[in-house]
Design an enzyme around this catalytic site. Structure first.
Site, short mmCIF file in Angstrom:
data_model
loop_
_atom_site.label_atom_id
_atom_site.label_comp_id
_atom_site.label_asym_id
_atom_site.label_seq_id
_atom_site.Cartn_x
_atom_site.Cartn_y
_atom_site.Cartn_z
N MET A 20 71.31 10.55 61.30
CA MET A 20 72.56 9.79 61.09
C MET A 20 72.56 8.52 61.92
O MET A 20 72.85 7.43 61.44
CB MET A 20 73.77 10.66 61.45
CG MET A 20 74.16 11.68 60.40
SD MET A 20 74.79 10.96 58.87
CE MET A 20 76.40 10.42 59.41
N SER A 41 65.28 10.70 74.18
CA SER A 41 63.81 10.73 74.22
C SER A 41 63.29 9.47 73.53
O SER A 41 63.72 9.12 72.43
CB SER A 41 63.30 11.97 73.48
OG SER A 41 63.59 11.83 72.10
N LYS A 82 75.63 14.84 69.15
CA LYS A 82 76.42 16.02 68.81
C LYS A 82 77.79 15.96 69.47
O LYS A 82 77.95 15.45 70.59
CB LYS A 82 75.69 17.29 69.28
CG LYS A 82 74.59 17.77 68.34
CD LYS A 82 74.14 19.17 68.75
CE LYS A 82 72.89 19.66 68.00
NZ LYS A 82 72.83 19.37 66.58
N SER A 135 81.83 9.16 57.01
CA SER A 135 81.56 10.17 55.99
C SER A 135 80.58 9.66 54.95
O SER A 135 80.62 8.49 54.56
CB SER A 135 82.86 10.56 55.27
OG SER A 135 82.58 11.51 54.26
N LYS A 189 89.31 12.01 59.68
CA LYS A 189 87.97 12.48 59.26
C LYS A 189 87.95 14.00 59.20
O LYS A 189 87.36 14.59 58.28
CB LYS A 189 86.90 11.99 60.23
CG LYS A 189 85.50 12.57 59.98
CD LYS A 189 84.97 12.31 58.57
CE LYS A 189 83.51 12.62 58.39
NZ LYS A 189 83.13 14.03 58.30
N HIS A 192 89.69 14.98 56.12
CA HIS A 192 88.77 14.69 55.02
C HIS A 192 87.84 15.87 54.82
O HIS A 192 87.63 16.35 53.70
CB HIS A 192 87.96 13.43 55.32
CG HIS A 192 86.71 13.30 54.50
ND1 HIS A 192 85.53 13.98 54.81
CD2 HIS A 192 86.45 12.60 53.37
CE1 HIS A 192 84.61 13.70 53.89
NE2 HIS A 192 85.14 12.88 53.02
N ASN A 193 87.30 16.39 55.92
CA ASN A 193 86.39 17.54 55.82
C ASN A 193 87.10 18.79 55.35
O ASN A 193 86.55 19.59 54.59
CB ASN A 193 85.72 17.78 57.17
CG ASN A 193 84.58 16.81 57.41
OD1 ASN A 193 84.62 15.67 56.93
ND2 ASN A 193 83.56 17.24 58.12
N GLU A 196 87.41 18.47 51.79
CA GLU A 196 86.05 18.67 51.27
C GLU A 196 85.74 20.15 51.12
O GLU A 196 85.25 20.61 50.08
CB GLU A 196 85.07 18.02 52.24
CG GLU A 196 83.61 18.25 52.04
CD GLU A 196 82.81 17.76 53.26
OE1 GLU A 196 82.93 16.56 53.59
OE2 GLU A 196 82.09 18.57 53.86
N LYS A 267 79.95 23.77 60.20
CA LYS A 267 79.80 23.22 61.55
C LYS A 267 81.15 23.17 62.27
O LYS A 267 81.22 22.82 63.43
CB LYS A 267 79.17 21.84 61.49
CG LYS A 267 77.69 21.86 61.09
CD LYS A 267 77.01 20.58 61.46
CE LYS A 267 75.52 20.63 61.15
NZ LYS A 267 75.30 20.50 59.68
C1 6PG Z 1 80.67 13.96 55.68
C2 6PG Z 1 80.48 15.46 55.84
C3 6PG Z 1 79.84 15.81 57.17
C4 6PG Z 1 79.90 17.33 57.39
C5 6PG Z 1 78.55 17.94 57.47
C6 6PG Z 1 78.66 19.41 57.86
O1 6PG Z 1 81.84 13.56 55.58
O2 6PG Z 1 79.64 13.27 55.64
O3 6PG Z 1 81.80 16.04 55.82
O4 6PG Z 1 80.52 15.13 58.21
O5 6PG Z 1 80.48 17.60 58.58
O6 6PG Z 1 77.96 17.76 56.22
O7 6PG Z 1 79.53 20.06 56.99
P1 6PG Z 1 79.95 21.60 57.26
O8 6PG Z 1 81.17 21.58 58.13
O9 6PG Z 1 80.19 22.15 55.90
O10 6PG Z 1 78.79 22.26 57.98
#
Ligand code: 6PG
Length: 483
Positions: A20, A41, A82, A135, A189, A192-193, A196, A267
């Site tokens: 990313m 690294s 992360k 996103s 965001k 948004h997820n 999703e 995640k």
């Molecule tokens: C985005 C996605 C991305 C997402 C990961 C993991 O907007 O590009 O929402 O940010 O967090 O693809 O998705 P999971 O939560 O389903 O593991």
């Protein structure tokens, strides 16, 4: 510093060069910005330059000090590591090296509460912290994501030329707008997820109902999803579902979807959405059921035990496949409207709570491209909120209300048939229950209030008098004012 040296300084820095971060750095370089790059690294930095150095102008650095010194002021530094501890560690490393008014952009999927904390802490040191949702996954980061920056508006004015240039573009508009102060960007965001997750679960349920009741193959279903993608369901998630269903597993020659283990991971952003909604008192049942569906799918022992005792479900085959498929398309669309209505309600509630001033029309605008939930449908959401920014609920926008009225009968038929066939449709059902609850004149909450007053003396309000009341349930049964 000489003028020449000043001109050599980078416009922006990116630290954290996993895919990313590397793709975001490449996107910036391709768009003509001088990009300083750093990774804990050195190997990842070298890899980026070796493989993609010709994308534009990179300033490769090894030590964090060199990275910071290579940037023109006010420095603009994008962190792509992360969420959680790793992000805090990079911030702690950076801050002593920065000057007043420098800008730190966290473009990871940080929890919005962490962003509020970080923005406040750095502001006290004169540094602007901009929590930014990005996103679109790896492809979006490289070719144009949807970008949701929060934080200080003045800081955004320094970032806007870059972020708006590298974002996805729809109708000549960048899919990037300043969302609001402090954690507004990361909160949006996160939601948004959450949307999703709901969208993905609803699509999965639509697939399951049709396949279970018609026996159609994944390849045949892929063709139906492709057709749906030319109508009201036109969206990235429908498009990629058709691709997933059409995919043949090279190892076995079977449909890939039949050899993928049916246990969904996550995640965490969907869980955060539901936790935040619970704290803010916002019903997001479609999103919550999507999160719980992933949890149920990841309970192999319990699933095996219940299947052993009760047997698996074998649905009776439908003799009206075409009608069923059309009904499912309508049910999916109506449920999707509910999922977005819940997400936008959550964002509005948080925006009011934290005084962010989030504009829902802006969100629909920047979600039209680059992001995972991008869909033609978002144009209609944009129109709905532009017509009425104070819409009580997306469901009562004239266009969506008419769509729901048209879809309602099919919505109920599909859920009824699924329930009777033993096919789980948690997100479809939660979406319909939300719609039915909001439209009911009298909800059974009155019974709940009576129960609460009896066992906990928690009092209740009346429909015909002001104030709160309590009944002496264990005494003479009389009612008395409780205020
Ligand atoms: C985005 C996605 C991305 C997402 C990961 C993991 O907007 O590009 O929402 O940010 O967090 O693809 O998705 P999971 O939560 O389903 O593991």
């Amino acid at each position: 510093m000489t003028q020449a040296a000043e001109q050599e300084l980078a416009d922006v820095g990116v630290t954290g060069l996993a895919v990313m971060g590397a793709n975001l750095a490449r996107n910036l370089a391709r768009n003509g910005f001088r990009v300083a790059v750093h990774n804990r690294s050195r190997a990842k930095t070298d890899k980026l330059i070796e493989e993609h150095g010709d994308d534009g102008t990179f300033v490769a650095t090894e030590e964090m000090e060199d990275f910071v010194q290579s940037l023109a002021t006010p420095r603009k530094i994008i962190i792509m590591v992360k969420a959680g501890g790793p992000t805090d560690a990079v911030i702690d490393q950076l801050v002593p090296l920065l000057d007043t008014d420098d800008i730190v952009v966290d473009a990871g999927n940080a929890h919005w509460d962490d962003t509020r904390r970080r923005e406040k802490a750095l502001k006290e040191q004169g540094i602007r912290f901009v929590g930014t949702g990005v996103s679109g996954g790896e492809e979006g980061a490289l070719n144009g994501p949807s970008i949701m920056p929060g934080g200080d508006a003045d800081a955004y004015s320094h970032l806007a030329p870059m972020l708006e240039k590298i974002s996805a573009q729809v109708d000549g508009e960048p899919c990037c707008r300043h969302i609001g102060p402090d954690a507004a960007g990361h909160f949006v965001k996160m939601v948004h997820n959450g949307i999703e997750y709901a969208d993905m679960q609803l699509i999965a349920e639509a697939y399951d109902v049709i396949r279970s009741l018609t026996g159609m193959s994944p390849a045949e279903l892929a063709e139906e999803f492709k057709r749906w993608n030319t109508g009201v369901l036109d969206s990235f998630l429908i498009e990629i579902t058709a691709e997933v269903l059409a995919k043949v597993d090279e190892r076995t020659g079977k449909p890939l979807v039949d050899v993928i283990l049916d246990a969904a991971a996550q995640k965490g952003t969907g869980t955060w959405t539901v936790q935040s909604a619970l704290s803010l008192g916002v019903p997001v049942g479609a999103i919550a059921e999507a999160v719980f569906a992933r949890a149920v799918s990841s309970q192999p022992e319990q699933r095996a035990a219940v299947r052993e005792r009760f047997g698996d479900v074998t649905a009776e085959q439908a003799d009206d496949a075409k009608a069923l498929i059309d009904d499912v398309e309508q049910a999916l669309y109506a449920s999707k409207i509910v999922a977005y209505a819940q997400g936008f309600d959550l964002i509005r509630t948080a925006s009011n709570e934290f005084e962010w001033g989030v504009n829902p029309g802006d969100l629909a605008t920047i979600w039209r491209g680059g992001c995972i939930i991008r869909a033609a449908f978002l144009d209609r959401i944009k129109e709905a909120y532009e017509a009425n920014p104070d819409l009580a609920n997306l469901l009562v926008d004239n266009t969506f209300a008419a769509d729901v009225e048209k879809a309602e009968a099919a919505w109920r038929r599909v859920i009824g048939r699924a329930v009777n066939a033993g096919i789980p449709v948690p997100a479809f059902s939660a979406s319909l229950a939300y719609f039915d609850s909001l439209r009911r004149g009298r909800l059974p909450a009155a019974v709940v209030q009576g129960q609460r007053d009896l066992f906990g003396a928690h009092t209740y309000k009346r429909i015909d008098a002001e104030g709160s009341f309590h009944v002496e349930w264990s005494g003479d049964g009389s009612e008395s004012p409780a205020d």
